[in-house]
Design a protein around this motif. Structure first.
Motif, PDB file in Angstrom:
ATOM      1  N   ALA A 277     -72.738 -69.581  62.983  1.00  0.00           N
ATOM      2  CA  ALA A 277     -73.493 -69.668  61.723  1.00  0.00           C
ATOM      3  C   ALA A 277     -74.096 -68.320  61.358  1.00  0.00           C
ATOM      4  O   ALA A 277     -74.087 -67.911  60.193  1.00  0.00           O
ATOM      5  N   ASN A 278     -74.646 -67.593  62.343  1.00  0.00           N
ATOM      6  CA  ASN A 278     -75.231 -66.269  62.073  1.00  0.00           C
ATOM      7  C   ASN A 278     -74.164 -65.298  61.602  1.00  0.00           C
ATOM      8  O   ASN A 278     -74.388 -64.497  60.698  1.00  0.00           O
ATOM      9  N   SER A 279     -72.958 -65.363  62.221  1.00  0.00           N
ATOM     10  CA  SER A 279     -71.868 -64.467  61.805  1.00  0.00           C
ATOM     11  C   SER A 279     -71.440 -64.781  60.383  1.00  0.00           C
ATOM     12  O   SER A 279     -71.196 -63.891  59.573  1.00  0.00           O
ATOM     13  N   ALA A 280     -71.370 -66.099  60.061  1.00  0.00           N
ATOM     14  CA  ALA A 280     -70.975 -66.489  58.706  1.00  0.00           C
ATOM     15  C   ALA A 280     -71.999 -66.030  57.682  1.00  0.00           C
ATOM     16  O   ALA A 280     -71.661 -65.550  56.605  1.00  0.00           O
ATOM     17  N   ALA A 281     -73.310 -66.178  58.036  1.00  0.00           N
ATOM     18  CA  ALA A 281     -74.369 -65.723  57.125  1.00  0.00           C
ATOM     19  C   ALA A 281     -74.285 -64.211  56.920  1.00  0.00           C
ATOM     20  O   ALA A 281     -74.470 -63.703  55.812  1.00  0.00           O
ATOM     21  N   THR A 282     -73.997 -63.466  57.999  1.00  0.00           N
ATOM     22  CA  THR A 282     -73.881 -62.004  57.889  1.00  0.00           C
ATOM     23  C   THR A 282     -72.696 -61.632  57.007  1.00  0.00           C
ATOM     24  O   THR A 282     -72.779 -60.737  56.167  1.00  0.00           O
ATOM     25  N   LEU A 304     -79.149 -56.068  54.810  1.00  0.00           N
ATOM     26  CA  LEU A 304     -78.566 -55.551  56.049  1.00  0.00           C
ATOM     27  C   LEU A 304     -79.537 -55.729  57.216  1.00  0.00           C
ATOM     28  O   LEU A 304     -79.118 -56.045  58.341  1.00  0.00           O
ATOM     29  N   ARG A 305     -80.839 -55.493  56.974  1.00  0.00           N
ATOM     30  CA  ARG A 305     -81.798 -55.676  58.073  1.00  0.00           C
ATOM     31  C   ARG A 305     -81.847 -57.145  58.506  1.00  0.00           C
ATOM     32  O   ARG A 305     -81.939 -57.453  59.698  1.00  0.00           O
ATOM     33  N   SER A 306     -81.811 -58.060  57.526  1.00  0.00           N
ATOM     34  CA  SER A 306     -81.792 -59.481  57.863  1.00  0.00           C
ATOM     35  C   SER A 306     -80.530 -59.824  58.652  1.00  0.00           C
ATOM     36  O   SER A 306     -80.576 -60.560  59.633  1.00  0.00           O
ATOM     37  N   ALA A 307     -79.387 -59.251  58.230  1.00  0.00           N
ATOM     38  CA  ALA A 307     -78.129 -59.485  58.943  1.00  0.00           C
ATOM     39  C   ALA A 307     -78.212 -58.925  60.349  1.00  0.00           C
ATOM     40  O   ALA A 307     -77.704 -59.522  61.307  1.00  0.00           O
ATOM     41  N   SER A 308     -78.873 -57.748  60.515  1.00  0.00           N
ATOM     42  CA  SER A 308     -79.009 -57.144  61.850  1.00  0.00           C
ATOM     43  C   SER A 308     -79.821 -58.052  62.759  1.00  0.00           C
ATOM     44  O   SER A 308     -79.521 -58.201  63.944  1.00  0.00           O
ATOM     45  N   THR A 309     -80.872 -58.668  62.216  1.00  0.00           N
ATOM     46  CA  THR A 309     -81.696 -59.588  63.008  1.00  0.00           C
ATOM     47  C   THR A 309     -80.860 -60.790  63.473  1.00  0.00           C
ATOM     48  O   THR A 309     -80.933 -61.210  64.621  1.00  0.00           O
ATOM     49  N   LYS A 310     -80.051 -61.340  62.552  1.00  0.00           N
ATOM     50  CA  LYS A 310     -79.187 -62.464  62.925  1.00  0.00           C
ATOM     51  C   LYS A 310     -78.190 -62.041  64.005  1.00  0.00           C
ATOM     52  O   LYS A 310     -77.883 -62.796  64.926  1.00  0.00           O
ATOM     53  N   MET A 311     -77.671 -60.812  63.905  1.00  0.00           N
ATOM     54  CA  MET A 311     -76.710 -60.329  64.900  1.00  0.00           C
ATOM     55  C   MET A 311     -77.393 -60.194  66.262  1.00  0.00           C
ATOM     56  O   MET A 311     -76.806 -60.500  67.304  1.00  0.00           O
ATOM     57  N   GLN A 353     -69.998 -54.429  68.738  1.00  0.00           N
ATOM     58  CA  GLN A 353     -69.364 -53.480  67.818  1.00  0.00           C
ATOM     59  C   GLN A 353     -69.798 -53.736  66.370  1.00  0.00           C
ATOM     60  O   GLN A 353     -70.079 -52.808  65.604  1.00  0.00           O
ATOM     61  N   ASN A 354     -69.875 -55.026  66.013  1.00  0.00           N
ATOM     62  CA  ASN A 354     -70.334 -55.363  64.663  1.00  0.00           C
ATOM     63  C   ASN A 354     -71.764 -54.899  64.438  1.00  0.00           C
ATOM     64  O   ASN A 354     -72.129 -54.414  63.359  1.00  0.00           O
ATOM     65  N   LYS A 355     -72.606 -55.045  65.477  1.00  0.00           N
ATOM     66  CA  LYS A 355     -74.006 -54.601  65.366  1.00  0.00           C
ATOM     67  C   LYS A 355     -74.088 -53.081  65.170  1.00  0.00           C
ATOM     68  O   LYS A 355     -74.879 -52.579  64.361  1.00  0.00           O
ATOM     69  N   ASN A 357     -71.783 -51.134  63.840  1.00  0.00           N
ATOM     70  CA  ASN A 357     -71.312 -50.829  62.473  1.00  0.00           C
ATOM     71  C   ASN A 357     -72.367 -51.198  61.446  1.00  0.00           C
ATOM     72  O   ASN A 357     -72.579 -50.490  60.448  1.00  0.00           O
ATOM     73  N   LEU A 358     -73.067 -52.326  61.681  1.00  0.00           N
ATOM     74  CA  LEU A 358     -74.126 -52.762  60.756  1.00  0.00           C
ATOM     75  C   LEU A 358     -75.277 -51.769  60.767  1.00  0.00           C
ATOM     76  O   LEU A 358     -75.813 -51.394  59.723  1.00  0.00           O
ATOM     77  N   ASP A 359     -75.650 -51.287  61.963  1.00  0.00           N
ATOM     78  CA  ASP A 359     -76.745 -50.310  62.058  1.00  0.00           C
ATOM     79  C   ASP A 359     -76.350 -48.990  61.387  1.00  0.00           C
ATOM     80  O   ASP A 359     -77.195 -48.282  60.825  1.00  0.00           O
ATOM     81  N   ALA A 360     -75.053 -48.659  61.447  1.00  0.00           N
ATOM     82  CA  ALA A 360     -74.598 -47.420  60.797  1.00  0.00           C
ATOM     83  C   ALA A 360     -74.777 -47.521  59.280  1.00  0.00           C
ATOM     84  O   ALA A 360     -75.183 -46.560  58.623  1.00  0.00           O
ATOM     85  N   LEU A 361     -74.514 -48.708  58.719  1.00  0.00           N
ATOM     86  CA  LEU A 361     -74.706 -48.891  57.274  1.00  0.00           C
ATOM     87  C   LEU A 361     -76.192 -48.774  56.924  1.00  0.00           C
ATOM     88  O   LEU A 361     -76.561 -48.181  55.904  1.00  0.00           O
ATOM     89  N   ILE A 362     -77.054 -49.366  57.779  1.00  0.00           N
ATOM     90  CA  ILE A 362     -78.501 -49.288  57.519  1.00  0.00           C
ATOM     91  C   ILE A 362     -78.969 -47.834  57.565  1.00  0.00           C
ATOM     92  O   ILE A 362     -79.766 -47.378  56.732  1.00  0.00           O
ATOM     93  N   THR A 363     -78.452 -47.069  58.529  1.00  0.00           N
ATOM     94  CA  THR A 363     -78.829 -45.646  58.654  1.00  0.00           C
ATOM     95  C   THR A 363     -78.378 -44.864  57.421  1.00  0.00           C
ATOM     96  O   THR A 363     -79.104 -44.000  56.902  1.00  0.00           O
ATOM     97  N   THR A 364     -77.181 -45.187  56.935  1.00  0.00           N
ATOM     98  CA  THR A 364     -76.662 -44.493  55.746  1.00  0.00           C
ATOM     99  C   THR A 364     -77.588 -44.709  54.549  1.00  0.00           C
ATOM    100  O   THR A 364     -77.930 -43.775  53.822  1.00  0.00           O
ATOM    101  N   LEU A 365     -78.002 -45.979  54.362  1.00  0.00           N
ATOM    102  CA  LEU A 365     -78.899 -46.278  53.236  1.00  0.00           C
ATOM    103  C   LEU A 365     -80.276 -45.641  53.451  1.00  0.00           C
ATOM    104  O   LEU A 365     -80.895 -45.150  52.511  1.00  0.00           O
TER     105      LEU A 365
END
Length: 721
Positions: A277-282, A304-311, A353-355, A357-365
């Protein structure tokens, strides 16, 4: 055609050269738009101000006691409502609430009775459970919609209370299970001492057997042998009694822990469902970002931060399950569980790995840069891969892990039961041995035959004791003790939170519209176009004066000549309405150009319908146009879904032009399905051609028949020319 256009040009010239008429025409162009704008603005966000609906809350809950804990659910509910701004919760006493609802100060009241907590917790106590009550009082006289909204607030409050109670009770039960795990760890030294006693018994049995053999082989030394054996009998009896008491204590403990350990499999399985469910929400969150990649950077960071928490939550759950399963498998050595653990480790690696990549997007923003659509798409693909791995693991779970865990519980319980049977059997055999030895001591002259009888019975006793002692020795394995205590000491907070909220809804908005006002714009715009056409025909005349250079105009030419004038004004009304919606009050539209073109098309259809009715039937036609408008307001599905209206309105809905005009505008506003748009356009065109046919074939006949009737009406001085 030239005559028709001459009539049209003359009408336009008269409008542009007659200042009073031009002022009236300008007013007629803007009045329908004002009608639409005012209604849309008034309904822009009616459910965003529900905190202005005052609801009185009374807490009379006296609390209750559960497992030596003082619990007051009513007080917890009040604390949560104080931070809830969805409705204007007001906390008062019972008299104030009753008076406020009666005289309209509050729209409703919710009273929490004295036995609220005790009834909620009755499910965990002895006896029949009692349902807790929330007393809901509502003043339905004040407003028609407010009671529905306040009742929705009551339902949300009921769900919140149910969740809180489930979490409280499950947390307490799980804490007790955790305590059992701690207790098992605490009595480990006593269990080790028990094993030493059992080993002593097992070690003494060969000595007894050897003594019997010596007695059988040498009757001369029988008396000394018997004395030696009799000296050991009290020690053996005491050892057996001590061992029996220790095993009985352990057996009681394992019996209590049995049901708790068996619950491990559902927890692991529900953890997998939660991770999925967390992966689907992300993934849904990333998809929404990909659709607005160049806008709302702040919103992207929050998502993205909410998705990172779910991850992170998903990783924590998977790591916890891997540790549990690895501990169980250290005992069972099952290849099926090993394969399942490998799959769980693959899921964990993919989540890591998904986490990253997700953190890399957060850092970019965070660095002020925009994220690329390719990076988001790559992460979505990674999450899809993870979801597939989770699906495979869930499908394999019941056949792989549950039997192994159940086997651990059953084997542990069986060993304890067998050990108790073993010791009981050994203890029952001691009197027999002692009796035989006493007989031998009294009559050493009984001879080799009686000693042989003892020798024949002893091996069976020794085998029974020794075989069961070997089974019981497995309980002394430190690693197995550690795994059992680890299973019992699982994180109670995480598990109780899951039991209270096992489902996380994920909303998928198809053709999303950002606010209620925009959603109502198609209805009010359609109604405004009809009102505009009706107003034009109420003020402007359908009678066409003769042209100087044309002797016989003809009914059809006069009809179409005047229609061009009315259609031009109606088009201007539609343009003003739609442009005002888009740029003045800023309603939402996916395709503004299509919306404008379709609205202009609707204005031509509507003015033709109304013009035909007035031109053919006169004042009766105006009445018909008004009646049709009233029916369309209720039967077009513009406000409430048509399925909620009485059968009469449902039956006439497909026959009304409003239905298709609103439907086409909704396509252009929320998202176009071209087949639906073409269908609405096609149906509306039928009304246009039917109106033309009625005008061409009935106008002249109906005008002649009604001429005397109209003249008599005009003689009254109450009807205009």
């Amino acid at each position: 055609m030239s005559t028709i256009f001459k009539i049209y040009k003359r009408d336009i010239r008269k409008i542009t050269t007659n200042i009073p008429l031009m002022i009236i025409i300008v007013g007629l162009l803007f009045v329908p738009a004002l009608y639409a704008w005012i209604n849309i603005i008034a309904s822009w966000d009616p459910y965003g101000n529900t905190k202005g609906l005052l609801v009185a809350v009374v807490n009379n809950d006296e609390g209750a006691q559960f497992q030596n804990l003082e619990i007051n659910i009513g007080r917890e509910v009040i604390d949560k409502l104080k931070g809830n701004e969805s409705i204007g919760w007001t906390f008062v006493n019972e008299d104030e609430a009753e008076s406020g609802v009666k005289y309209g100060k509050y729209y409703a009241s919710i009273t929490i009775p004295e036995d609220f907590s005790s009834n909620l917790l009755s499910v965990a106590a002895n006896g029949e459970p009692k349902k807790a009550k929330l007393i809901y009082s509502v003043n339905e006289k004040i407003n028609a919609i407010a009671p529905k909204i306040t009742k929705s607030g009551l339902t949300s409050l009921q769900n919140e209370i149910t969740s809180s109670v489930t979490e409280e009770v499950s947390s307490t039960v799980l804490n007790y299970m955790n305590a059992y795990g701690i207790e098992l760890e605490r009595i480990k030294p006593q269990l080790e001492e028990l094993m030493n006693i059992i080993n002593d018994i097992d070690n003494n049995l060969p000595q007894i057997g050897e003594g019997i053999n010596n007695a059988y082989n040498g009757a001369v030394d029988l008396n000394n042998f018997i004395q030696n054996i009799q000296g050991n009998i009290p020690n053996i009896t005491n050892s057996l009694n001590n061992a029996q008491n220790a095993v009985q204590s352990s057996n009681d403990f394992f019996t209590k822990a049995n049901d708790t350990i068996k619950n491990i499999s559902p927890y692991v399985r529900t953890d997998l469902a939660t991770v999925k469910a967390n992966s689907a929400a992300t993934r849904d969150a990333l998809s929404s970002i990909n659709n607005s990649i160049d806008t709302d950077v702040k919103g992207q960071q929050d998502i993205l931060r909410s998705a990172s928490t779910k991850m992170n939550n998903a990783l924590s759950a998977v790591n916890n399950d891997i540790n549990i399963l690895q501990s169980v498998n250290n005992i069972l050595h099952s290849s099926a569980i090993s394969n399942f653990i490998n799959k769980m480790q693959n899921i964990r690696d993919q989540l890591v790995q998904n986490k990253l990549n997700l953190d890399a997007l957060i850092t970019t923003l965070s660095n002020g840069n925009k994220i690329s659509s390719d990076a988001v798409e790559s992460l979505i693909q990674g999450i899809d891969k993870t979801s597939q791995l989770i699906d495979d693991s869930i499908n394999n779970f019941d056949s792989a892990i549950s039997p192994a865990i159940n086997s651990l519980v059953n084997n542990t319980t069986n060993m304890a039961n067998n050990s108790l049977t073993l010791l009981e059997s050994a203890k029952n055999n001691i009197p027999l041995i002692n009796s035989l030895l006493k007989d031998a001591n009294i009559g050493t002259d009984l001879g080799a035959e009686q000693i042989k009888n003892i020798k024949d019975k002893f091996p069976k006793t020794e085998e029974t004791i020794h075989s069961n002692v070997e089974k019981f020795k497995s309980l002394s394995n430190d690693e197995k003790f550690n795994e059992l205590t680890g299973l019992l000491q699982k994180n109670t907070k995480d598990v109780s939170d899951f039991l209270a909220n096992p489902i996380e809804p994920v909303q998928n908005r198809v053709f999303p519209i950002p606010n209620y006002g925009s959603a109502m714009a198609p209805f009010y715009s359609t109604l405004a176009i009809w009102v505009g056409g009706f107003t034009l025909l109420s003020i402007l005349s359908v009678h066409v004066e003769a042209l100087d250079d044309v002797k016989n105009l003809g009914t059809t030419k006069m009809f179409f000549g005047r229609f061009l004038t009315l259609a031009t004004l109606s088009l201007l009304q539609a343009i003003i309405i739609v442009l005002g919606n888009l740029f003045f009050i800023k309603t939402y539209s996916v395709s503004p150009v299509i919306l404008l073109i379709f609205s202009m098309y609707v204005s031509i259809i509507f003015i033709m319908i109304i013009y035909t009715l007035v031109s053919v039937f006169g004042n009766v036609g105006k009445a018909l146009a008004l009646i049709i408008m009233v029916l369309q307001v209720s039967a077009s599905g513009g406000t409430f879904p048509i399925q909620l209206t009485p059968k009469f309105f449902q039956n006439i809905s497909p026959m009304l032009p409003f239905t298709y005009a609103i439907g086409g505008m909704r396509e252009a506003e929320g998202g176009i399905i071209w087949s639906s748009l073409y269908y609405n356009i096609g149906i509306l065109s039928i009304y246009f051609f039917i109106s033309i046919i009625i005008a061409v074939f009935l106008k002249e006949k109906m005008n002649k028949k009604s001429e005397k009737f109209v003249n008599r009406m005009r003689e009254s001085g109450l009807v205009g020319e």
